[in-house]
Scaffold this motif. Structure first.
Motif, PDB file in Angstrom:
ATOM      1  N   ASN A 214       1.154   9.099   0.284  1.00 19.29           N
ATOM      2  CA  ASN A 214       2.467   9.639  -0.037  1.00 19.29           C
ATOM      3  C   ASN A 214       2.984   8.850  -1.233  1.00 19.29           C
ATOM      4  O   ASN A 214       3.333   7.678  -1.110  1.00 19.29           O
ATOM      5  N   LEU A 215       2.985   9.501  -2.398  1.00 22.98           N
ATOM      6  CA  LEU A 215       3.357   8.827  -3.641  1.00 22.98           C
ATOM      7  C   LEU A 215       4.754   8.236  -3.553  1.00 22.98           C
ATOM      8  O   LEU A 215       4.990   7.106  -3.994  1.00 22.98           O
ATOM      9  N   LYS A 216       5.686   8.988  -2.981  1.00 21.33           N
ATOM     10  CA  LYS A 216       7.067   8.524  -2.880  1.00 21.33           C
ATOM     11  C   LYS A 216       7.159   7.258  -2.037  1.00 21.33           C
ATOM     12  O   LYS A 216       7.807   6.272  -2.430  1.00 21.33           O
ATOM     13  N   VAL A 217       6.491   7.263  -0.881  1.00 19.94           N
ATOM     14  CA  VAL A 217       6.509   6.098   0.011  1.00 19.94           C
ATOM     15  C   VAL A 217       5.870   4.896  -0.670  1.00 19.94           C
ATOM     16  O   VAL A 217       6.376   3.768  -0.590  1.00 19.94           O
ATOM     17  N   LEU A 218       4.756   5.124  -1.365  1.00 19.55           N
ATOM     18  CA  LEU A 218       4.060   4.036  -2.050  1.00 19.55           C
ATOM     19  C   LEU A 218       4.925   3.430  -3.148  1.00 19.55           C
ATOM     20  O   LEU A 218       5.020   2.197  -3.271  1.00 19.55           O
ATOM     21  N   LEU A 219       5.574   4.276  -3.940  1.00 19.68           N
ATOM     22  CA  LEU A 219       6.441   3.776  -5.016  1.00 19.68           C
ATOM     23  C   LEU A 219       7.650   3.026  -4.452  1.00 19.68           C
ATOM     24  O   LEU A 219       8.063   1.999  -5.007  1.00 19.68           O
ATOM     25  N   ILE A 220       8.208   3.529  -3.352  1.00 18.42           N
ATOM     26  CA  ILE A 220       9.337   2.842  -2.717  1.00 18.42           C
ATOM     27  C   ILE A 220       8.903   1.473  -2.224  1.00 18.42           C
ATOM     28  O   ILE A 220       9.619   0.475  -2.399  1.00 18.42           O
ATOM     29  N   ARG A 221       7.712   1.414  -1.611  1.00 16.36           N
ATOM     30  CA  ARG A 221       7.221   0.141  -1.078  1.00 16.36           C
ATOM     31  C   ARG A 221       7.011  -0.879  -2.191  1.00 16.36           C
ATOM     32  O   ARG A 221       7.365  -2.048  -2.050  1.00 16.36           O
ATOM     33  N   ILE A 222       6.442  -0.461  -3.290  1.00 15.58           N
ATOM     34  CA  ILE A 222       6.245  -1.362  -4.430  1.00 15.58           C
ATOM     35  C   ILE A 222       7.590  -1.719  -5.048  1.00 15.58           C
ATOM     36  O   ILE A 222       7.822  -2.866  -5.462  1.00 15.58           O
ATOM     37  N   GLY A 223       8.514  -0.746  -5.096  1.00 12.56           N
ATOM     38  CA  GLY A 223       9.852  -1.021  -5.609  1.00 12.56           C
ATOM     39  C   GLY A 223      10.595  -2.033  -4.763  1.00 12.56           C
ATOM     40  O   GLY A 223      11.333  -2.884  -5.293  1.00 12.56           O
TER      41      GLY A 223
END
Length: 338
Positions: free
Chosen positions: A51-60
């Protein structure tokens, strides 16, 4: 059949990220490359589908924790009282979110990076301001590694609504008490410059995910046993590869032999206690294998120092829990009966 295939792909994903993360960390030219290996492993174990959104949020969230911790040390270093108020408020908020079971992984990773940045960025001779840009660079490779891994070993799980987890029955005085306890540890690390024991502090914060008093005791005992085992394995591995760490095929083979049975136990076990123990063992191995294996003879000393520090911190929390009224288990039984 589909479930068996999903478990096989999950096994492949976790094993692939562990091996590539560790080998990549040692081949990289970063000053402190543990973000590549550690955060890659933590993220891949928490994602069952891409899930791109979840991955980007986690890195953010990781980036936000680093920035917030650095800002705290750079701007408020002359105002320790204000620093303590901010950190205490953050710990209270963290424990409240843990007790509500709200995005526990994101909350933990923010706290991990905040504490890491605030402790390591507080030293007068620290070059952490420069190193933080390296960490952002490592997180870019974390994103690439996770994305490529899901392309190689895809998941066909359909996106489902998250299960609603029961909130922990924790009283407000307990939240404030343990927030103050975490603050005291933070102040201790800041005053006495205990950078070498940072990961013991990180393990302490991780205990509070879910925030159930009885499970807290279980996790503290497991952490003592598992991290001793992880440090022992890492020390033996460093001795066996003494002077040969640049031999990538040999290192990769050794890591495969080490992690295949552990990842298999993690993926194919159904019991929550076994899953927690194996996940803790994996994260407990990744850190010393990243940081200490290049130190040759000093690796053994560093591994056992890490184990002793974790045992020391877990021993303190177990002692405190023993002094507190044992009410959580009985309350949970009453809830189940009701």
């Amino acid at each position: 059949m589909n479930e068996e295939k999903e478990l096989k792909e999950l096994f492949n994903r976790i094993l692939f990220v562990i091996i590539v993360g560790l080998v990549g960390a040692h081949l990289s030219h970063f000053t402190n490359p543990f973000f590549i290996s550690f955060h890659s492993v933590i993220i891949i174990m928490s994602l069952r589908r891409y899930n791109l959104k979840v991955l980007l949020i986690r890195i953010g969230v990781i980036c936000a924790g680093l920035i917030f911790g650095l800002i705290l040390t750079e701007i408020f270093h002359l105002f320790p009282q204000l620093q303590n108020i901010i950190v205490y408020t953050m710990f209270v908020t963290t424990l409240k979110l843990f007790s509500h079971r709200y995005k526990e992984m994101d909350v933990f990773m923010f706290n991990f990076c905040f504490v890491y940045a605030s402790i390591f960025g507080s030293y007068l001779k620290s070059t952490f301001e420069l190193e933080i840009f390296q960490y952002f660079g490592q997180l870019f490779w974390v994103f690439i590694l996770i994305t490529v891994t899901f392309k190689l070993f895809p998941s066909n799980l359909k996106e489902k609504e998250m299960k609603t987890l029961k909130e922990s029955k924790i009283k407000m005085w307990e939240i404030h008490f343990f927030a103050f306890f975490l603050l005291l540890f933070w102040d201790f690390f800041m005053v006495f410059e205990w950078r070498f024991a940072f990961f013991a502090y990180a393990c302490l914060i991780a205990l509070f995910k879910g925030f159930d008093m009885e499970y807290l005791k279980f996790k503290a005992v497991v952490n003592i046993k598992i991290h001793f085992k992880a440090c022992l394995i890492s020390a033996v591995f460093s001795v066996l590869l003494y002077g040969m760490i640049q031999n990538v095929p040999l290192m990769t083979l050794g890591l495969l032999l080490m992690f295949i049975p552990i990842v298999k136990n993690l993926v194919y076990n159904k019991g929550l206690e076994e899953i927690y123990s194996n996940a803790t063992l994996i994260s407990g191995l990744v850190v010393p294998l990243t940081l200490y294996i290049n130190l040759d003879a000093a690796a053994v000393y560093k591994c056992f120092l890490r184990s002793n520090m974790i045992t020391f911190v877990m021993g303190i929390i177990l002692f405190i829990l023993k002094l507190l009224p044992n009410r959580s288990l009985s309350e949970n039984k009453n809830l189940q009966e009701g």
